[in-house]
Write a protein that holds these residues in place. Structure first.
Motif: not given
Length: 228
Positions: A199-203
């Motif tokens: 998930q880009p939001e987490l990475l």
């Protein structure tokens, strides 16, 4: 917390927070649209709840390294095997025609297979029996069985320090948070150091506390969307 941040927080406050966060994360973890492979395995392991042995049923995508099912039960029975498999089936938009689960020799999985067949849902069960390869099925599918056994050991490595759980709610909360961490936050060596669900939001976040906070926020946003 007191030594590092000067905060005096009781053990009960931490448990309350754990239960609240698990309650928020569980629907997000259970209903996330995972991209799945075609190799699935399942197994049970022991956990201690209220001074008695209970059973945790894991079902796992062996390729994508995603935990798909994780019910806790005080019985090692067919009903819980049905529940565990049903939680996997719910992850599919359409059940594959060649769906196969690799499990141990416990007959509850064959009984669960029979239950679903009576309701028009077909899949194959491959049982890996014993510790040595005495039959062709065990020889072919033991590597998948060993994958789920490694997952059990990973869980036990986190669970042992608790010395068991005081309540069923506590056990379910702990397992839910473990699954959320394993699927969304924990890098996996078999995936070249990537997490199973990208998930880009987490990475883009710099550290694990920030990723946990963001994951909790994503779960809350998802719940609000479902209830809007």
């Amino acid at each position: 917390m007191k030594d590092v941040h000067g905060l005096n927080i009781s053990h009960q406050s931490i448990l309350n927070y754990e239960n609240s966060v698990a309650l928020l994360l569980k629907p997000y973890v259970d209903h996330y649209p995972y991209e799945l492979s075609d190799q699935f395995c399942g197994d049970e392991t022991y956990i201690r709840v209220g001074g008695r042995w209970h059973y945790l049923f894991f079902f796992f995508d062996a390729v994508k390294k995603i935990i798909l099912s994780y019910p806790v039960s005080d019985n090692r029975d067919t009903q819980t095997a049905i529940l565990a498999i049903d939680e996997v089936l719910m992850k599919f938009k359409e059940i594959p025609e060649d769906l196969t689960f690799v499990v141990d020799g416990n007959p509850i999985y064959l009984l669960a297979q029979h239950f679903f067949a009576q309701h028009g849902i077909s899949f194959d069960i491959k049982q890996v029996i014993g510790l040595t390869n005495e039959d062709p099925v065990s020889t072919e599918y033991r590597p998948l069985k060993q994958i789920i056994e490694r997952l059990n050991r990973t869980f036990k490595g986190n669970y042992r320090q608790t010395h068991g759980f005081g309540s069923e709610q506590g056990s379910v909360s702990f397992v839910t948070l473990f699954v959320a961490y394993f699927n969304f936050l924990r890098p996996h060596s078999a995936l070249e150091g990537k997490v199973p669900v990208l998930q880009p939001e987490l990475l883009q976040l710099p550290n694990m506390p920030a990723r946990w906070a963001k994951l909790i926020g994503l779960a809350q946003d998802w719940i609000e969307e479902q209830t809007a």
